[in-house]
Scaffold this active site. Structure first.
Site, PDB file in Angstrom:
ATOM      1  N   LYS A  44       2.379 -12.402  -4.321  1.00  0.00           N
ATOM      2  CA  LYS A  44       1.891 -13.540  -3.552  1.00  0.00           C
ATOM      3  C   LYS A  44       2.205 -14.892  -4.189  1.00  0.00           C
ATOM      4  CE  LYS A  44      -0.446 -11.677  -0.001  1.00  0.00           C
ATOM      5  NZ  LYS A  44      -0.258 -12.062   1.413  1.00  0.00           N
ATOM      6  N   SER A 300       3.600  -3.886  -5.039  1.00  0.00           N
ATOM      7  CA  SER A 300       3.347  -5.297  -4.732  1.00  0.00           C
ATOM      8  C   SER A 300       2.265  -5.987  -5.557  1.00  0.00           C
ATOM      9  CB  SER A 300       3.018  -5.449  -3.249  1.00  0.00           C
ATOM     10  OG  SER A 300       1.880  -4.675  -2.914  1.00  0.00           O
TER      11      SER A 300
END
Length: 315
Positions: A44, A300
């Site tokens: 992110k 991720s």
């Protein structure tokens, strides 16, 4: 890609990892992109930094508002700190404590809300209006999408440097920003890899939306294990990008997610959060044969509470 140039020196270019055990398990050549090694513990930071980097000084002075279960909030807080912008994060009351504390550590102000009763986007919009701040959404933004896509772009480049070309790329999806950025990166590389969206069971809105050709919404409730992937419906912009570029979808169970977390710890030496492990779970335990393929897997994020990680180690 302009986003890649903009992010140089501001994020970690995470390495491409290989494991003979993983290759043997899949009968394939598996290339792992380990975003838990990113500065805030997830991919992110890429999108948040790319978006905030392009704000004017006046906009940064007014501050940033976002909503997030944790990873995007941390990313905005870190990027905001780097660029001198105060950050407010609207977070669910059930967000993992490690994500709450990490977001605070980066200096953000946190506003809590009830995931079942409150509208986080409405709360964020009100805060923007009251404080003259700029909204940096977690996925439905072109600059955020472009930043997230640099993870796949780096993996494609590293594969090429190793003399390899991806046949498939497994990508987790919540709101669809990483998926959209990855699909665009694959398309831009012109290599024809099949992009596979991966979601936790009970939160398979992308799989159903792609099948229906329109956005559909998840029913309320269900497991909260993969807290990073609980957006109720695909983003409007992300779905527009993904519906013509994503080649398939996979859904994984909580059991397989926990097993994948344990596998990553044992064989890749990575601490992975549940939402960050779904792509690996799909590759390891899905029902699609990957024999002799070159497979990319984006792991991720790694911001997992110790109690949840203990469950994975016991899996």
């Amino acid at each position: 890609m302009a986003a890649r140039e903009r992010l140089q020196g501001r994020i970690v270019r995470t390495p491409m990892l290989r494991s003979p055990v993983l290759d043997a398990a899949l009968g394939a050549t598996v290339l792992v992109k380990p975003e838990p090694l990113q500065r805030t513990g997830s991919f992110k930071l890429r999108g948040a930094t790319n978006r905030i980097a392009q704000m004017t000084e006046a906009e940064r002075k007014g501050g940033v508002v976002t909503y997030s279960s944790g990873n995007h909030g941390q990313a905005c807080a870190a990027a905001g700190k780097a660029f001198g912008a105060p950050v407010i994060v609207v977070m669910p009351s059930d967000a993992p404590s490690i994500k709450v504390e990490s977001t605070k550590r980066w200096g953000a102000e946190i506003i809590r809300y009830d995931r079942e009763k409150d509208d986080r986007s409405a709360i964020a919009a009100r805060l923007c209006a009251e404080r003259g701040a700029t909204l940096v959404p977690p996925f439905d933004d072109a600059d955020v999408i472009a930043g997230q896509g640099t993870a796949a772009l780096e993996l494609i480049e590293d594969a090429k440097a190793a003399g390899l070309r991806l046949d498939a790329l497994f990508v987790c999806t919540g709101g669809g920003g990483l998926l959209a950025g990855s699909a665009l990166s694959v398309e831009g590389a012109g290599k024809g890899a099949a992009v596979i969206a991966v979601e936790p069971a009970g939160h398979d809105d992308h799989a159903r939306s792609l099948a229906a050709g329109e956005r559909v919404t998840n029913a309320p409730g269900g497991s909260l294990l993969c807290d990073a992937l609980l957006a109720p419906t695909p983003g409007e912009l992300t779905f527009t990008v993904n519906k013509g570029r994503v080649h398939g979808a996979a859904v994984v169970t909580d059991t397989d997610v926990l097993r994948a977390m344990r596998f990553a710890f044992d064989h890749l030496k990575l601490v992975v959060e549940p939402g960050g492990a779904v792509a690996l779970a799909a590759a390891l335990y899905g029902n699609v044969s990957l024999k002799d393929a070159v497979v990319g897997v984006i792991v991720s994020g790694g911001n997992v509470d110790p109690s949840v990680f203990a469950r994975a180690l016991a899996a």
